[in-house]
Design a protein around this motif. Structure first.
Motif, PDB file in Angstrom:
ATOM      1  N   GLY A  99      14.634  77.577  45.298  1.00 28.28           N
ATOM      2  CA  GLY A  99      15.892  77.963  44.672  1.00 28.28           C
ATOM      3  C   GLY A  99      15.809  78.173  43.178  1.00 28.28           C
ATOM      4  O   GLY A  99      16.813  78.488  42.539  1.00 28.28           O
ATOM      5  N   GLU A 100      14.617  77.991  42.585  1.00 28.19           N
ATOM      6  CA  GLU A 100      14.465  78.247  41.149  1.00 28.19           C
ATOM      7  C   GLU A 100      14.358  79.752  40.912  1.00 28.19           C
ATOM      8  O   GLU A 100      13.947  80.506  41.801  1.00 28.19           O
ATOM      9  CB  GLU A 100      13.235  77.528  40.606  1.00 28.19           C
ATOM     10  N   ASN A 101      14.731  80.178  39.682  1.00 29.91           N
ATOM     11  CA  ASN A 101      14.753  81.616  39.437  1.00 29.91           C
ATOM     12  C   ASN A 101      14.051  82.010  38.148  1.00 29.91           C
ATOM     13  O   ASN A 101      13.789  81.184  37.275  1.00 29.91           O
ATOM     14  CB  ASN A 101      16.193  82.146  39.443  1.00 29.91           C
ATOM     15  N   GLN A 102      13.773  83.299  38.051  1.00 26.88           N
ATOM     16  CA  GLN A 102      13.152  83.919  36.879  1.00 26.88           C
ATOM     17  C   GLN A 102      13.877  85.239  36.673  1.00 26.88           C
ATOM     18  O   GLN A 102      14.058  85.997  37.632  1.00 26.88           O
ATOM     19  CB  GLN A 102      11.658  84.125  37.159  1.00 26.88           C
ATOM     20  N   THR A 235      20.973  80.660  40.744  1.00 23.20           N
ATOM     21  CA  THR A 235      21.499  81.732  39.911  1.00 23.20           C
ATOM     22  C   THR A 235      23.025  81.705  39.896  1.00 23.20           C
ATOM     23  O   THR A 235      23.659  81.684  40.939  1.00 23.20           O
ATOM     24  CB  THR A 235      21.033  83.111  40.427  1.00 23.20           C
ATOM     25  N   GLY A 236      23.617  81.701  38.711  1.00 25.39           N
ATOM     26  CA  GLY A 236      25.074  81.763  38.593  1.00 25.39           C
ATOM     27  C   GLY A 236      25.782  80.431  38.704  1.00 25.39           C
ATOM     28  O   GLY A 236      27.001  80.367  38.522  1.00 25.39           O
ATOM     29  N   ALA A 237      25.044  79.357  38.963  1.00 28.16           N
ATOM     30  CA  ALA A 237      25.696  78.059  39.118  1.00 28.16           C
ATOM     31  C   ALA A 237      26.320  77.590  37.807  1.00 28.16           C
ATOM     32  O   ALA A 237      27.438  77.075  37.777  1.00 28.16           O
ATOM     33  CB  ALA A 237      24.696  77.024  39.629  1.00 28.16           C
ATOM     34  N   GLY A 238      25.587  77.770  36.705  1.00 26.23           N
ATOM     35  CA  GLY A 238      26.123  77.384  35.402  1.00 26.23           C
ATOM     36  C   GLY A 238      27.342  78.200  35.024  1.00 26.23           C
ATOM     37  O   GLY A 238      28.309  77.674  34.456  1.00 26.23           O
ATOM     38  N   ASP A 239      27.324  79.493  35.341  1.00 30.75           N
ATOM     39  CA  ASP A 239      28.474  80.352  35.051  1.00 30.75           C
ATOM     40  C   ASP A 239      29.686  79.950  35.895  1.00 30.75           C
ATOM     41  O   ASP A 239      30.826  79.982  35.424  1.00 30.75           O
ATOM     42  CB  ASP A 239      28.131  81.820  35.336  1.00 30.75           C
ATOM     43  N   THR A 240      29.432  79.583  37.136  1.00 29.37           N
ATOM     44  CA  THR A 240      30.508  79.107  38.010  1.00 29.37           C
ATOM     45  C   THR A 240      31.122  77.839  37.441  1.00 29.37           C
ATOM     46  O   THR A 240      32.349  77.699  37.384  1.00 29.37           O
ATOM     47  CB  THR A 240      29.966  78.857  39.426  1.00 29.37           C
ATOM     48  N   PHE A 241      30.277  76.914  37.004  1.00 28.89           N
ATOM     49  CA  PHE A 241      30.754  75.672  36.389  1.00 28.89           C
ATOM     50  C   PHE A 241      31.632  75.988  35.173  1.00 28.89           C
ATOM     51  O   PHE A 241      32.742  75.468  35.033  1.00 28.89           O
ATOM     52  CB  PHE A 241      29.561  74.809  35.980  1.00 28.89           C
ATOM     53  N   THR A 242      31.142  76.870  34.302  1.00 33.00           N
ATOM     54  CA  THR A 242      31.889  77.225  33.091  1.00 33.00           C
ATOM     55  C   THR A 242      33.231  77.855  33.430  1.00 33.00           C
ATOM     56  O   THR A 242      34.268  77.480  32.867  1.00 33.00           O
ATOM     57  CB  THR A 242      31.059  78.188  32.225  1.00 33.00           C
ATOM     58  N   GLY A 243      33.227  78.816  34.344  1.00 34.25           N
ATOM     59  CA  GLY A 243      34.474  79.476  34.723  1.00 34.25           C
ATOM     60  C   GLY A 243      35.493  78.523  35.300  1.00 34.25           C
ATOM     61  O   GLY A 243      36.696  78.611  35.004  1.00 34.25           O
ATOM     62  N   TYR A 244      35.026  77.575  36.106  1.00 31.15           N
ATOM     63  CA  TYR A 244      35.941  76.595  36.706  1.00 31.15           C
ATOM     64  C   TYR A 244      36.465  75.602  35.663  1.00 31.15           C
ATOM     65  O   TYR A 244      37.637  75.204  35.726  1.00 31.15           O
ATOM     66  CB  TYR A 244      35.260  75.868  37.859  1.00 31.15           C
ATOM     67  N   VAL A 245      35.636  75.190  34.716  1.00 32.88           N
ATOM     68  CA  VAL A 245      36.130  74.320  33.648  1.00 32.88           C
ATOM     69  C   VAL A 245      37.220  75.033  32.860  1.00 32.88           C
ATOM     70  O   VAL A 245      38.302  74.475  32.602  1.00 32.88           O
ATOM     71  CB  VAL A 245      34.985  73.892  32.700  1.00 32.88           C
ATOM     72  N   HIS A 273      23.234  82.367  48.431  1.00 28.62           N
ATOM     73  CA  HIS A 273      22.288  83.323  47.867  1.00 28.62           C
ATOM     74  C   HIS A 273      23.075  84.455  47.222  1.00 28.62           C
ATOM     75  O   HIS A 273      23.757  85.212  47.909  1.00 28.62           O
ATOM     76  CB  HIS A 273      21.380  83.861  48.975  1.00 28.62           C
ATOM     77  N   GLY A 274      23.026  84.564  45.886  1.00 27.54           N
ATOM     78  CA  GLY A 274      23.732  85.633  45.210  1.00 27.54           C
ATOM     79  C   GLY A 274      24.383  85.173  43.927  1.00 27.54           C
ATOM     80  O   GLY A 274      24.176  84.040  43.472  1.00 27.54           O
ATOM     81  N   THR A 275      25.198  86.061  43.342  1.00 31.37           N
ATOM     82  CA  THR A 275      25.837  85.745  42.062  1.00 31.37           C
ATOM     83  C   THR A 275      27.357  85.872  42.206  1.00 31.37           C
ATOM     84  O   THR A 275      27.950  85.166  43.007  1.00 31.37           O
ATOM     85  CB  THR A 275      25.256  86.623  40.941  1.00 31.37           C
ATOM     86  N   ALA A 276      27.995  86.770  41.444  1.00 34.82           N
ATOM     87  CA  ALA A 276      29.464  86.813  41.417  1.00 34.82           C
ATOM     88  C   ALA A 276      30.089  86.980  42.801  1.00 34.82           C
ATOM     89  O   ALA A 276      31.155  86.421  43.085  1.00 34.82           O
ATOM     90  CB  ALA A 276      29.937  87.943  40.499  1.00 34.82           C
ATOM     91  N   ASP A 277      29.427  87.724  43.668  1.00 36.10           N
ATOM     92  CA  ASP A 277      30.005  88.034  44.978  1.00 36.10           C
ATOM     93  C   ASP A 277      30.158  86.816  45.884  1.00 36.10           C
ATOM     94  O   ASP A 277      30.907  86.862  46.858  1.00 36.10           O
ATOM     95  CB  ASP A 277      29.146  89.088  45.696  1.00 36.10           C
TER      96      ASP A 277
END
Length: 290
Positions: A99-102, A235-245, A273-277
């Motif tokens: 689950g790690e990304n580059q 991928t996108g987990a940090g952005d999800t956290f930020t948006g929800y905060v 598996h994925g980002t905004a969607d």
């Protein structure tokens, strides 16, 4: 209240890999998916799915109409997205079996958002609204200055991390998001720890260890624990956290509750598996069992 996001819009090309390639290595991918992404788009979708009114300020290229349509489908106001004669931003993302990304990022239109477009958008905001920015667009400091002058709350997600970009925008911030590595890099650059930056609220995300909140109203940091899940794609987990905060604060939740809800959303996100969607909506987050 509302959230105004000066944010990137990308096409995310996600390649599933047996392992992340190293320098000089040619490696065949096991799969390919295309998603709507960009830290800005991710945060807009997360905040909208969490229940907030979200206005996205950004830019696409002539081939980027699909991205605007996706944002609209997810409940984001897209009236302040310009179409420029530049390619839409995109990211090439490799994800390994753990689950790690580059990520390789091409900014494209994200770095050419017109100044008058930002001004016209924020002229419609109301005192107390939240403006959020990330380091994937132009007009960051100018927008933060404008927002502060209008009585708006200014939040900044310091990624992709550049110490100078953070230093320039710090005087205008009410809320700063950093991950653990970024917090250390910023301290090395400024000589100041996260709790001594002069920002009212600083949130440092700690990955599998959760997140820590520093506030100017208390000498004690508070923490929210991460939930135990098996990650598929971070991928996108940090952005999800930020948006929800941000959405939690926008809807009047105290910071601990906003962070707790965001931790649940991020935990769900890493199992997908994925980002905004694939960012979960508020009902999914509230009903999830961990």
């Amino acid at each position: 209240m509302a959230i105004w996001n000066l944010g990137s819009i990308n096409a995310d090309m996600v390649y599933t890999m047996s392992h992340l390639p190293v320098a000089g290595e040619t490696l065949a991918a096991n799969g390919l998916d295309q998603f709507l992404g960009g830290k800005g788009a991710n945060m807009s979708v997360a905040a909208a799915r969490a229940g907030s009114v979200v206005h996205h300020i950004g830019a696409i290229g002539p081939e980027g109409d699909w991205a605007v349509e996706r944002l609209m489908e997810y409940g984001v106001d897209t009236r302040h997205i310009a179409t420029l004669d530049l390619p839409t931003g995109h990211a090439i993302i490799a994800v390994d079996q753990a689950g790690e990304n580059q990520i390789i990022l091409f900014p494209g239109a994200n770095r050419s958002i017109p100044a008058d477009q930002v001004g016209q958008a924020l002229s419609m905001a109301h005192a107390g609204d939240i403006v959020v920015l990330q380091n994937e667009t132009n007009m960051q400091v100018e927008t933060a200055k404008m927002a502060q002058a209008l009585g708006l709350k200014v939040a900044y997600a310091a990624a992709p991390f550049e110490a100078e970009a953070v230093r320039l925008i710090l005087p205008y911030l009410d809320l700063l998001f950093l991950n653990e590595v970024e917090a250390k890099q910023l301290q090395q650059a400024t000589g100041k720890s996260a709790d001594a930056l002069g920002v009212a609220d600083v949130i440092v995300t700690l990955g599998a260890k959760g997140a820590r909140h520093y506030t100017s109203t208390s000498d004690e940091a508070s923490e929210v624990a991460a939930l135990p899940v098996t990650p598929i794609d971070t991928t996108g987990a940090g952005d999800t956290f930020t948006g929800y905060v941000l959405s939690g604060l926008d809807r009047g939740l105290p910071m601990p509750q906003a962070m707790g809800l965001a931790a649940r959303a991020a935990a769900l996100m890493v199992t997908r598996h994925g980002t905004a969607d694939v960012i979960p909506d508020l009902k999914e987050v509230q009903n999830a069992h961990f």
